[in-house]
Design a protein around this motif. Structure first.
Motif, PDB file in Angstrom:
ATOM      1  N   ARG A 205       0.829  -1.211   0.000  1.00  0.00           N
ATOM      2  CA  ARG A 205       0.000   0.000   0.000  1.00  0.00           C
ATOM      3  C   ARG A 205       0.858   1.253   0.000  1.00  0.00           C
ATOM      4  O   ARG A 205       1.265   1.750   1.042  1.00  0.00           O
ATOM      5  N   LEU A 206       1.122   1.745  -1.201  1.00  0.00           N
ATOM      6  CA  LEU A 206       2.024   2.888  -1.343  1.00  0.00           C
ATOM      7  C   LEU A 206       1.487   4.135  -0.673  1.00  0.00           C
ATOM      8  O   LEU A 206       2.248   4.942  -0.153  1.00  0.00           O
ATOM      9  N   SER A 207       0.167   4.288  -0.672  1.00  0.00           N
ATOM     10  CA  SER A 207      -0.379   5.527  -0.120  1.00  0.00           C
ATOM     11  C   SER A 207      -0.238   5.542   1.403  1.00  0.00           C
ATOM     12  O   SER A 207      -0.359   6.591   2.029  1.00  0.00           O
ATOM     13  N   GLU A 208       0.045   4.374   2.010  1.00  0.00           N
ATOM     14  CA  GLU A 208       0.344   4.359   3.453  1.00  0.00           C
ATOM     15  C   GLU A 208       1.841   4.449   3.710  1.00  0.00           C
ATOM     16  O   GLU A 208       2.290   5.186   4.581  1.00  0.00           O
ATOM     17  N   VAL A 209       2.616   3.669   2.927  1.00  0.00           N
ATOM     18  CA  VAL A 209       4.072   3.645   3.121  1.00  0.00           C
ATOM     19  C   VAL A 209       4.712   4.964   2.694  1.00  0.00           C
ATOM     20  O   VAL A 209       5.614   5.475   3.356  1.00  0.00           O
ATOM     21  N   GLY A 210       4.225   5.494   1.563  1.00  0.00           N
ATOM     22  CA  GLY A 210       4.857   6.656   0.948  1.00  0.00           C
ATOM     23  C   GLY A 210       5.002   7.868   1.848  1.00  0.00           C
ATOM     24  O   GLY A 210       6.114   8.374   2.046  1.00  0.00           O
ATOM     25  N   PRO A 211       3.901   8.358   2.442  1.00  0.00           N
ATOM     26  CA  PRO A 211       4.010   9.567   3.271  1.00  0.00           C
ATOM     27  C   PRO A 211       4.959   9.386   4.454  1.00  0.00           C
ATOM     28  O   PRO A 211       5.665  10.322   4.829  1.00  0.00           O
ATOM     29  N   ILE A 212       4.983   8.186   5.031  1.00  0.00           N
ATOM     30  CA  ILE A 212       5.904   7.938   6.149  1.00  0.00           C
ATOM     31  C   ILE A 212       7.347   8.076   5.683  1.00  0.00           C
ATOM     32  O   ILE A 212       8.173   8.740   6.320  1.00  0.00           O
ATOM     33  N   CYS A 213       7.670   7.457   4.531  1.00  0.00           N
ATOM     34  CA  CYS A 213       9.033   7.550   3.989  1.00  0.00           C
ATOM     35  C   CYS A 213       9.409   9.006   3.744  1.00  0.00           C
ATOM     36  O   CYS A 213      10.505   9.441   4.096  1.00  0.00           O
ATOM     37  N   ASN A 214       8.504   9.746   3.122  1.00  0.00           N
ATOM     38  CA  ASN A 214       8.804  11.145   2.814  1.00  0.00           C
ATOM     39  C   ASN A 214       9.038  11.956   4.081  1.00  0.00           C
ATOM     40  O   ASN A 214       9.974  12.749   4.183  1.00  0.00           O
ATOM     41  N   LYS A 215       8.191  11.714   5.094  1.00  0.00           N
ATOM     42  CA  LYS A 215       8.295  12.472   6.336  1.00  0.00           C
ATOM     43  C   LYS A 215       9.619  12.185   7.037  1.00  0.00           C
ATOM     44  O   LYS A 215      10.261  13.083   7.592  1.00  0.00           O
ATOM     45  N   GLU A 216      10.032  10.904   7.014  1.00  0.00           N
ATOM     46  CA  GLU A 216      11.249  10.502   7.733  1.00  0.00           C
ATOM     47  C   GLU A 216      12.522  10.673   6.890  1.00  0.00           C
ATOM     48  O   GLU A 216      13.595  10.280   7.326  1.00  0.00           O
ATOM     49  N   GLY A 217      12.391  11.194   5.682  1.00  0.00           N
ATOM     50  CA  GLY A 217      13.571  11.348   4.831  1.00  0.00           C
ATOM     51  C   GLY A 217      14.155  10.023   4.385  1.00  0.00           C
ATOM     52  O   GLY A 217      15.374   9.892   4.216  1.00  0.00           O
ATOM     53  N   MET A 218      13.296   9.025   4.240  1.00  0.00           N
ATOM     54  CA  MET A 218      13.765   7.711   3.787  1.00  0.00           C
ATOM     55  C   MET A 218      13.582   7.567   2.281  1.00  0.00           C
ATOM     56  O   MET A 218      12.582   8.000   1.723  1.00  0.00           O
ATOM     57  N   TRP A 219      14.536   6.940   1.649  1.00  0.00           N
ATOM     58  CA  TRP A 219      14.455   6.671   0.210  1.00  0.00           C
ATOM     59  C   TRP A 219      13.393   5.613  -0.025  1.00  0.00           C
ATOM     60  O   TRP A 219      13.413   4.552   0.575  1.00  0.00           O
ATOM     61  N   LEU A 220      12.463   5.891  -0.927  1.00  0.00           N
ATOM     62  CA  LEU A 220      11.449   4.897  -1.277  1.00  0.00           C
ATOM     63  C   LEU A 220      11.668   4.412  -2.703  1.00  0.00           C
ATOM     64  O   LEU A 220      11.543   5.183  -3.663  1.00  0.00           O
ATOM     65  N   HIS A 221      12.012   3.137  -2.828  1.00  0.00           N
ATOM     66  CA  HIS A 221      12.152   2.518  -4.149  1.00  0.00           C
ATOM     67  C   HIS A 221      10.985   1.567  -4.364  1.00  0.00           C
ATOM     68  O   HIS A 221      10.672   0.761  -3.495  1.00  0.00           O
ATOM     69  N   ILE A 222      10.340   1.670  -5.501  1.00  0.00           N
ATOM     70  CA  ILE A 222       9.212   0.792  -5.808  1.00  0.00           C
ATOM     71  C   ILE A 222       9.567  -0.126  -6.958  1.00  0.00           C
ATOM     72  O   ILE A 222       9.989   0.330  -8.025  1.00  0.00           O
ATOM     73  N   ASP A 223       9.400  -1.401  -6.715  1.00  0.00           N
ATOM     74  CA  ASP A 223       9.702  -2.427  -7.711  1.00  0.00           C
ATOM     75  C   ASP A 223       8.380  -3.018  -8.192  1.00  0.00           C
ATOM     76  O   ASP A 223       7.662  -3.654  -7.427  1.00  0.00           O
ATOM     77  N   ALA A 224       8.087  -2.810  -9.472  1.00  0.00           N
ATOM     78  CA  ALA A 224       6.879  -3.392 -10.065  1.00  0.00           C
ATOM     79  C   ALA A 224       7.285  -4.217 -11.279  1.00  0.00           C
ATOM     80  O   ALA A 224       6.703  -4.117 -12.350  1.00  0.00           O
ATOM     81  N   ALA A 225       8.331  -5.048 -11.088  1.00  0.00           N
ATOM     82  CA  ALA A 225       9.003  -5.726 -12.194  1.00  0.00           C
ATOM     83  C   ALA A 225       8.014  -6.339 -13.181  1.00  0.00           C
ATOM     84  O   ALA A 225       8.069  -6.073 -14.376  1.00  0.00           O
ATOM     85  N   TYR A 226       7.110  -7.155 -12.667  1.00  0.00           N
ATOM     86  CA  TYR A 226       6.128  -7.799 -13.546  1.00  0.00           C
ATOM     87  C   TYR A 226       4.917  -6.908 -13.782  1.00  0.00           C
ATOM     88  O   TYR A 226       4.513  -6.655 -14.923  1.00  0.00           O
TER      89      TYR A 226
END
Lengths: 432, 432
Positions: A205-226
């Protein structure tokens, strides 16, 4: 071999390739060979004098084909698809002939520039946020990597370089090792934020993980290979919602978008994050334009120095299929997956084990893991179709992935009848 | 595009490829385009409906070729060679059609087994110590990587995993970060032990470095990316003496052995060192033979999961040229380098800057760096030939690398006359 012999042999090879793909349904999808089969069939060392070309060609059917797992057979439902199309093969012939090594703009400007524009085409097909595109001469852009693993590794290294710089700026004197000890890479049991896991094609769930990463200054990499290829269809695009929080995003057109391996598409919002981590500038690679700010030197975006002219494949495929053709291709596969799903639902002995979102159906016989292991063994032993399993919450599950470019409803029906028949035999033998 | 259209278009492409290579001498080796030339020439997004194939083909000459640096032109003397041959291109067509992803033995047994045997063929051509070969079912063996960078990274990671295990066994409780802080990777200013550096093709003394590494329990990786191909000739094999001390060895047939990119050959003495560092075994990749000890799963030998059937290229090239044909090819290039060297020696205005061992000549005008920078600028500005420079002990030096498969003595003579003429003009203009 001179040019005129190549003209002759190349045209024969074109026919061989077309024959192979036209006739692939007639070949057993999984080979009969045992480990070590090949070595006794060929000499122990290279010939001193040239062999005859005819001998090489006849060895293809004698030595190679008996050991090939036919990934493009319409009876191949294992792993995930690997892309194959005629336009991509034509582009690869051209790529081989040009044979440039595009590590810098100067090493072959067309190689770099077509890649940048193709990555914009692809990004727009996915409706990526503008920040990922190079078009507006912003800070973002795309690059073709060899694999999703390389893209993930690049993201990790870029993230590490970025945070190390930040921490060292805040606390001068901090050693790199001390920083490394503090760093944490968060991941699920399928690694990094993933859209379409290999086991069951589930979605974080990117819409939950994403804001937390942005707030904490964490790099967010998304892998949607397939799964990434499916996002070119508006009805699946919502699965990518939240990508606006990511620093980097990756999917593999070489899986499901008809572009032959290798072509792994990666975008970053800030190209300086990548190039800052990897800049390599010996004099023999410098060129007069590089400090102009106008050009891209892709060697700073990847691990290897060398790179082929892979964007030609994207260019040929996008133009020969058009967006509508590519969308139709994705939709057909998803439709076939749902067809298989409905077959499974109709048979009360079986159960579906994960939501069918795209082209993968996870299913099993109701009953023990042992029963399902035995079923898979019979399926793969019979070699009419080919599947691989996965574990979902300790359950042994069969994966039915729609893979082949030429797979049709009739093949899926045959596959299902075959599986049902083997299950009936197995249950009749008293296994539970 | 269906099979019958592919038959037609594929044969046209074969002719285009043959025409391109036959006519490459007539194309300007370095393009006239400026950064950003391509974007205005193509649409800003992918077409919704398919384009006509004829339009794509005509765009190759209109849009792509004007921006190509022609690496296979006989007037290309820059960087190092990148391999290209007709047999390799034929093999790549077959590789694209089979399109298997050989991450495990089961994923396509022929893909894994041909690679193992081809790496033995190649190892024997180089007279590598038996410990590096897989043939005798010993502990060693070879693998095809995408690039020398990947091979080096694999060696570093394997070395790190090995020494970390050793130190943690000796001092339980030692954290990985604490180990990492103590680790040292020794390298020269050209990185790791190198045979044939990029700048000037110099050689490290393995017989001095090797015993020290072995005594101290240090991992020795040898990178002979360019020079390695020459070791198939007995008269150059002595340059590889000391390889018996190495843990891993790498060279790029895709540079100088007529095997199109990518094909980077890597051998290890103990395959367990690699597979121990990288083992990846989710259920969907498991297969029934993997614990038999009989098979190789190459995904444990490399960073990416996916891999193409690259050994086909080696197979076609070795068989179509034979060892004698490949040796003759190397010798011709070395001979041409010496021919250029002798021209330089005959002109007292010039000097040779490094011993000419293989196919690279480092030279300069006697005088300032500025003078030589100006000479290079005139050479590359004229675009009759293409060179790149390097720095050797603070001197700006011109590199003349024999690159093209079709380069002959006449091209080298023309190139030299051209360089001399430009030098004469430059000196007449009063520059020193």
């Amino acid at each position: 071999m001179n040019a005129s012999e190549f003209r002759r042999r190349g045209k024969e090879m074109v026919d061989y390739v077309a024959d192979y793909i036209e006739g692939i349904e007639g070949r057993q999808v999984y080979p009969d060979v045992e480990p070590g089969y090949l070595r006794p069939l060929i000499p122990t060392s290279a010939p001193q004098e040239p062999d005859k070309y005819e001998d090489i060609v006849s060895d293809i059917e004698k030595i190679i084909m008996p050991g090939v797992t036919h990934w493009h057979s319409p009876y191949f439902f294992a792993y995930f698809p690997t892309a194959s199309s005629y336009p991509a093969m034509l582009a690869d012939m051209l790529c081989g002939a040009i044979g440039c090594i595009g590590f810098s703009w100067a090493a072959s400007p067309a190689c770099t520039e077509l890649e940048t524009v193709m990555m914009d085409w692809l990004g727009k097909m996915l409706q990526l946020p503008e920040a990922f595109l190079a078009e507006k001469a912003g800070e973002g852009g795309g690059v073709i990597q060899g694999s999703a693993s390389e893209a993930t590794l690049m993201s990790l290294l870029a993230a590490r370089a970025k945070v190390t710089k930040r921490l060292q700026a805040a606390s001068p004197g901090l050693t790199e090792a001390a920083v490394l000890e503090k760093l944490v890479a968060y991941s699920s049991d399928q690694v990094v934020a993933t859209l379409g896991t290999t086991s069951c094609c589930s979605f974080d769930r990117l819409s939950e993980v994403g804001p937390i990463c942005n707030k904490e200054g964490m790099w967010l990499h998304i892998d949607a290979a397939y799964a990434g290829s499916a996002f070119i269809c508006p009805e699946f695009r919502h699965l990518l919602n939240g990508v606006e929080f990511a620093d980097s995003f990756n999917f593999n057109p070489h899986k499901w978008l008809l572009v032959n391996f290798d072509c792994s598409a990666m975008w970053v919002k800030k190209r300086a994050d990548l190039t800052g981590a990897f800049k390599l500038d010996p004099l023999y690679l410098k060129h007069s334009h590089q400090d102009s700010g106008l050009i891209t030197d892709y060697r700073h975006w990847q691990l290897p120095l060398g790179r082929r002219f892979r964007s030609l494949k994207l260019w040929f495929v996008c133009r020969m299929y058009g967006v509508t053709g590519l969308q139709a291709y994705i939709r057909k596969h998803v439709q076939l997956a749902h067809e298989f799903e409905s077959f499974v639902h109709q048979d009360p002995r079986f159960e579906i084990c994960a939501e069918v979102t795209l082209g993968l159906v996870c299913f099993r016989l109701k009953g023990s893991n042992k029963l399902n292991e035995a079923l898979l063994e019979r399926i793969n032993g019979a070699k009419k179709i080919h599947l691989v399993p996965c574990h979902l919450r300790d359950k042994f599950v069969l994966r039915f992935a729609i893979c082949s470019r030429v797979v049709e409803s009739a093949h899926v029906q045959l596959a299902w009848e075959h599986i049902r028949g083997l299950a009936t035999d197995l249950l009749a033998a008293g296994m539970e």
